[in-house]
Design an enzyme around this catalytic site. Sequence first.
Site, PDB file in Angstrom:
ATOM      1  N   HIS A  77       0.825  -1.215   0.000  1.00  0.00           N
ATOM      2  CA  HIS A  77       0.000   0.000   0.000  1.00  0.00           C
ATOM      3  C   HIS A  77       0.857   1.262   0.000  1.00  0.00           C
ATOM      4  CE1 HIS A  77      -3.176  -2.818   0.798  1.00  0.00           C
ATOM      5  NE2 HIS A  77      -4.061  -1.868   0.689  1.00  0.00           N
ATOM      6  N   PRO A  78       0.485   2.255  -0.808  1.00  0.00           N
ATOM      7  CA  PRO A  78       1.209   3.530  -0.801  1.00  0.00           C
ATOM      8  C   PRO A  78       0.837   4.333   0.449  1.00  0.00           C
ATOM      9  CG  PRO A  78      -0.704   3.736  -2.204  1.00  0.00           C
ATOM     10  CD  PRO A  78      -0.682   2.297  -1.733  1.00  0.00           C
ATOM     11  N   SER A 106      -6.188   4.279  -5.902  1.00  0.00           N
ATOM     12  CA  SER A 106      -5.595   5.012  -4.777  1.00  0.00           C
ATOM     13  C   SER A 106      -5.636   6.509  -5.030  1.00  0.00           C
ATOM     14  CB  SER A 106      -4.146   4.564  -4.544  1.00  0.00           C
ATOM     15  OG  SER A 106      -4.126   3.362  -3.813  1.00  0.00           O
ATOM     16  N   GLN A 107      -5.363   6.905  -6.269  1.00  0.00           N
ATOM     17  CA  GLN A 107      -5.389   8.324  -6.628  1.00  0.00           C
ATOM     18  C   GLN A 107      -6.772   8.897  -6.323  1.00  0.00           C
ATOM     19  OE1 GLN A 107      -2.906  10.458  -7.725  1.00  0.00           O
ATOM     20  NE2 GLN A 107      -4.456  12.053  -7.524  1.00  0.00           N
ATOM     21  N   ARG A 108      -7.821   8.176  -6.737  1.00  0.00           N
ATOM     22  CA  ARG A 108      -9.201   8.635  -6.527  1.00  0.00           C
ATOM     23  C   ARG A 108      -9.506   8.727  -5.037  1.00  0.00           C
ATOM     24  NH1 ARG A 108     -10.948   5.602 -10.631  1.00  0.00           N
ATOM     25  NH2 ARG A 108     -11.336   3.778  -9.353  1.00  0.00           N
ATOM     26  N   GLN A 111      -7.380   8.943  -2.425  1.00  0.00           N
ATOM     27  CA  GLN A 111      -6.593   9.921  -1.673  1.00  0.00           C
ATOM     28  C   GLN A 111      -6.996  11.351  -2.043  1.00  0.00           C
ATOM     29  OE1 GLN A 111      -2.553   9.416  -0.649  1.00  0.00           O
ATOM     30  NE2 GLN A 111      -2.540   7.196  -0.921  1.00  0.00           N
ATOM     31  N   PHE A 144       1.016   2.836   7.496  1.00  0.00           N
ATOM     32  CA  PHE A 144      -0.292   3.105   8.119  1.00  0.00           C
ATOM     33  C   PHE A 144      -1.347   3.018   7.027  1.00  0.00           C
ATOM     34  CE2 PHE A 144      -3.388   4.799  10.914  1.00  0.00           C
ATOM     35  CZ  PHE A 144      -4.160   5.707  10.198  1.00  0.00           C
ATOM     36  N   LEU A 150      -5.541   3.124   6.096  1.00  0.00           N
ATOM     37  CA  LEU A 150      -6.879   3.523   6.536  1.00  0.00           C
ATOM     38  C   LEU A 150      -7.701   3.769   5.276  1.00  0.00           C
ATOM     39  CD1 LEU A 150      -7.713   6.128   9.210  1.00  0.00           C
ATOM     40  CD2 LEU A 150      -8.219   6.686   6.855  1.00  0.00           C
ATOM     41  N   ALA A 209      -9.346   5.725   3.061  1.00  0.00           N
ATOM     42  CA  ALA A 209      -9.358   7.199   2.946  1.00  0.00           C
ATOM     43  C   ALA A 209     -10.751   7.730   2.629  1.00  0.00           C
ATOM     44  CB  ALA A 209      -8.368   7.622   1.864  1.00  0.00           C
TER      45      ALA A 209
HETATM   46  N1  2AL Z   1      -1.905   3.872   3.243  1.00  0.00           N
HETATM   47  C1  2AL Z   1      -3.202   3.930   2.848  1.00  0.00           C
HETATM   48  O1  2AL Z   1      -4.118   3.819   3.655  1.00  0.00           O
HETATM   49  N2  2AL Z   1      -3.426   4.110   1.517  1.00  0.00           N
HETATM   50  C2  2AL Z   1      -4.694   4.201   1.010  1.00  0.00           C
HETATM   51  N3  2AL Z   1      -5.868   4.148   1.649  1.00  0.00           N
HETATM   52  C3  2AL Z   1      -6.874   4.295   0.705  1.00  0.00           C
HETATM   53  O2  2AL Z   1      -8.067   4.317   0.920  1.00  0.00           O
HETATM   54  N4  2AL Z   1      -6.325   4.430  -0.532  1.00  0.00           N
HETATM   55  C4  2AL Z   1      -4.960   4.392  -0.388  1.00  0.00           C
HETATM   56  O3  2AL Z   1      -4.077   4.516  -1.260  1.00  0.00           O
END
Ligand code: 2AL
Length: 173
Positions: free
Chosen positions: A67-68, A84-86, A88, A119, A121, A123
Amino acid sequence: MDIEKVNSMDFGEFVDVFGNVIERCPLIAAAVWSQRPFLDLEDLQKHFFAVIDALPQSGQEGILRCHPDLAGRELQQGTLTAESQREQSGAGLTCLGADERLRLAELNAQYRARFGFPFILAARLSDPAAMQRELARRLLCPPAQELRTALGEVKKIGGLRLADLLCADPAKL
Ligand SMILES: NC(=O)NC1=NC(=O)NC1=O
């Protein structure tokens, strides 16, 4: 897309469509495909989660490490996956103040140093202030508990992505 369409997919199509339900872990979708046919979206989701739960701890930690970071280097460089872009940017992480971004980066670094994975979560269910509070709180949790919490967030992210793909209402899962 309805569940009949999902059940009719060959391996390649299924992995093309569902390969990023779990971030950068197409192997999970590859394993789920062989469990078809699925009764409905909930059943499909249950199979994704069962593959994750059946992994050894090293495999589960591997999923987390794919995960980024939230508001991290990849977001700045534009190298996130489309999902992930969407997620974040939708959570407001592309318009953080410099000090907010720095504070998140510091907490992310402390978290990764303590647990050995980023970490995580969902987003879409949060906002920058809540993320920072959650990060600071979870930073203090015991490692075994944090592994479970992080996997729970991976499942929330995966469930939301699946609901998107099947144009379903995530609240009805
Ligand atoms: N480290 C993360 O929690 N990354 C991410 N959470 C998301 O909901 N999209 C992500 O890229």
